[in-house]
Design a protein around this motif. Structure first.
Motif, short mmCIF file in Angstrom:
data_model
loop_
_atom_site.label_atom_id
_atom_site.label_comp_id
_atom_site.label_asym_id
_atom_site.label_seq_id
_atom_site.Cartn_x
_atom_site.Cartn_y
_atom_site.Cartn_z
N THR B 46 -6.63 -0.41 40.57
CA THR B 46 -8.00 -0.55 40.92
C THR B 46 -8.94 -1.19 39.93
O THR B 46 -9.71 -1.79 40.40
CB THR B 46 -8.63 0.67 41.53
OG1 THR B 46 -8.35 1.64 40.55
CG2 THR B 46 -8.12 1.02 42.85
N ALA B 47 -8.68 -0.86 38.64
CA ALA B 47 -9.63 -1.37 37.52
C ALA B 47 -9.50 -2.94 37.59
O ALA B 47 -10.32 -3.49 37.39
CB ALA B 47 -8.92 -0.97 36.19
N SER B 48 -8.09 -3.47 37.71
CA SER B 48 -8.26 -4.87 37.67
C SER B 48 -8.65 -5.55 38.96
O SER B 48 -9.20 -6.62 38.82
CB SER B 48 -6.53 -5.28 37.54
OG SER B 48 -6.31 -4.94 36.40
N ASN B 84 -1.88 -15.05 37.07
CA ASN B 84 -2.18 -15.46 35.73
C ASN B 84 -3.32 -14.71 35.24
O ASN B 84 -3.58 -14.29 33.96
CB ASN B 84 -2.24 -17.02 35.45
CG ASN B 84 -0.89 -17.40 35.40
OD1 ASN B 84 0.03 -16.93 35.02
ND2 ASN B 84 -0.85 -18.64 35.62
N LEU B 85 -4.45 -14.72 36.03
CA LEU B 85 -5.38 -14.15 35.87
C LEU B 85 -5.26 -12.57 35.66
O LEU B 85 -6.14 -11.94 34.73
CB LEU B 85 -6.62 -14.12 37.13
CG LEU B 85 -7.24 -15.43 37.23
CD1 LEU B 85 -8.19 -15.52 38.48
CD2 LEU B 85 -7.79 -15.90 36.13
N LEU B 86 -4.57 -11.82 36.56
CA LEU B 86 -4.05 -10.62 36.21
C LEU B 86 -3.50 -10.42 34.90
O LEU B 86 -3.81 -9.38 34.16
CB LEU B 86 -3.47 -10.00 37.22
CG LEU B 86 -3.93 -9.82 38.86
CD1 LEU B 86 -3.08 -9.47 39.81
CD2 LEU B 86 -4.78 -8.61 38.60
N LEU B 138 -4.41 -19.00 31.02
CA LEU B 138 -3.74 -17.86 30.51
C LEU B 138 -3.03 -18.44 29.05
O LEU B 138 -3.25 -17.50 28.12
CB LEU B 138 -2.44 -17.70 31.29
CG LEU B 138 -1.56 -16.63 30.99
CD1 LEU B 138 -2.09 -15.27 31.04
CD2 LEU B 138 -0.06 -16.39 31.93
N GLY B 139 -2.75 -19.48 28.90
CA GLY B 139 -2.33 -20.15 27.51
C GLY B 139 -3.30 -19.86 26.52
O GLY B 139 -3.20 -19.41 25.46
N GLY B 140 -4.59 -20.33 26.87
CA GLY B 140 -5.83 -20.08 25.97
C GLY B 140 -6.09 -18.57 25.64
O GLY B 140 -6.29 -18.15 24.56
N VAL B 141 -6.20 -17.84 26.87
CA VAL B 141 -6.17 -16.18 26.25
C VAL B 141 -4.98 -15.99 25.31
O VAL B 141 -5.20 -15.04 24.52
CB VAL B 141 -6.28 -15.39 27.80
CG1 VAL B 141 -6.58 -14.03 27.33
CG2 VAL B 141 -7.60 -15.70 28.55
N MET B 142 -3.85 -16.13 25.67
CA MET B 142 -2.83 -15.78 24.72
C MET B 142 -2.52 -16.54 23.52
O MET B 142 -1.81 -15.83 22.69
CB MET B 142 -1.60 -15.89 25.73
CG MET B 142 -1.60 -15.23 26.84
SD MET B 142 -1.69 -13.45 26.78
CE MET B 142 -0.32 -13.18 28.00
#
Lengths: 115, 283
Positions: B46-48, B84-86, B138-142
């Motif tokens: 639920t948090a996500s 990818n967002l999750l 996702l690549g940017g975040v990681m």
């Protein structure tokens, strides 16, 4: 959300992008959002007696007025962070945009200090 | 204990990604899977869910508050995008638990840099017309998880790294190799492998600072290389770097961006980065 502004249809220029769809009285879409406007649309809207539309603001200007000294100061700051000298148009553009970005921050923080 | 050993141990002790990702990947590749089944897996967390819906309604996708349920999010954005967002949300969550251990940088600064890099990468990829742009956010975040791992695991050594980087004006990667022995890209690659992240993400983490893979063109790596550069120069958050290395000229050739690309997209980059950071890093 993308920034948008409302303009009277007389001010429509080619290339402006419609932010909200134009609907008729039955909520049917006459012109969908995202349409790139032209003179044709202007005439169409006039015939339908529509006075104002919502368009996306131009994205190519960082539109604020900043004193030259601030921009110079900001440019020096940016160039000092780089371990190389910008050597092509896009690198120069990146530095230019960065300078305006920081100049605005300096200006805002100066204004906040005065308040 | 040698730095490398401590890194390896630290990675070993890192939590694995929640089993929900294994379930999601399986469900998404199952040809009989339907949206409601996949949604039911996601809804257990639920948090996500609330953050996912906020992201789905953010300006970057243009749906303007029409998405109110998880099945709708999957329908409008597609499985890949939602997954990818999750994954981005989860990874940030995992690291934030270890937040108290980080002294040299604020997590907010660090993640702002990473999320902004993701946003910029997505904007660049949309312009080039790449179809699988979901992987770029996702690549940017990681891309920088290796550096975060260094901050958490080797704070004393990293304090030295930052000192050498600042005083000697050498690239942060060179300072890392000098003081620690390996660059954060390699540490990041090890963590990404533990988490069995997609190969495209592992390549991004490993090669983004170079910009190419053994001098061969790789659009994902090239885009993150530039996105990271922009986020650093414009100081959208910070990963501790003070001095920024030259971009790889081959990347400019590979991407063929118009020379005023960043002037034109400045407002969009700033707006969408703030919006995303508020959702990812807010409560």
């Amino acid at each position: 959300m993308k920034t948008s502004r409302i303009i009277p249809i007389e001010k429509i220029e080619d290339g402006m992008i419609l932010a909200d769809p134009i609907l008729n009285q039955f909520s049917q879409v006459l012109i969908p959002a995202g349409t790139v406007l032209s003179d044709f649309h202007k005439k169409f809207l006039m015939r339908w007696n529509i006075s104002y539309i919502n368009i996306y603001s131009n994205e190519d200007d960082i539109d604020f007025e900043i004193e030259d000294e601030l921009i110079e100061q900001a440019t020096m700051y940016v160039l000092n962070k780089l371990l190389w000298t910008p050597s092509n148009e896009i690198e120069n553009d990146i530095v230019y945009v960065a300078s305006k970005h920081f100049a605005q921050k300096i200006k805002l923080s100066n204004q906040n200090q005065e308040n | 204990m040698k730095s490398l050993d401590r890194i390896i141990n630290s990675i070993r002790e890192f939590p694995t990604l929640p089993t929900v990702f294994g379930q999601l990947s399986d469900a998404m590749t199952d040809p009989d899977a339907n949206i409601n089944y996949v949604a039911s897996i996601i809804e257990k967390d639920t948090a996500s869910v609330s953050k996912l819906l906020k992201l789905a309604n953010s300006s970057i996708f243009g749906f303007r508050n029409r998405i109110t349920t998880v099945p709708q999010a999957i329908l409008y954005l597609g499985f890949e995008e939602v997954k990818n967002l999750l994954l981005s949300l989860k990874v940030i969550q995992i690291f934030r638990i270890k937040e108290k251990n980080i002294k040299l940088i604020t997590p907010l600064d660090f993640w702002t840099h990473s999320v902004s890099t993701g946003v910029i990468a997505r904007i660049i990829s949309a312009s080039i017309g790449i179809r699988s742009s979901e992987i770029l956010f996702l690549g940017g975040v990681m891309h920088n998880i290796g550096r975060l791992l260094f901050y958490i695991t080797l704070p004393d050594e990293y304090s030295q790294v930052l000192k050498v980087h600042r005083e000697d004006r050498i690239s942060i990667n060179d300072a890392e190799r000098k003081i620690i022995g390996i660059s954060s890209s390699l540490a990041g690659e090890m963590l990404a492998q533990k988490w069995k992240l997609p190969l495209q993400i592992i390549d991004i983490i490993k090669y983004y600072s170079i910009g190419t893979i053994s001098d061969k063109i790789n659009l994902n790596v090239a885009i993150i290389h530039i996105a990271d550069l922009i986020a650093s120069i414009w100081e959208l958050g910070s990963d501790g770097r003070e001095y920024i290395s030259a971009p790889n000229p081959q990347v400019w050739e590979n991407l063929q961006l118009p020379s005023n690309f960043f002037s034109i997209n400045y407002n969009r980059i700033i707006t969408e980065s703030s919006e995303h950071c508020n959702i990812f890093l807010g409560n």
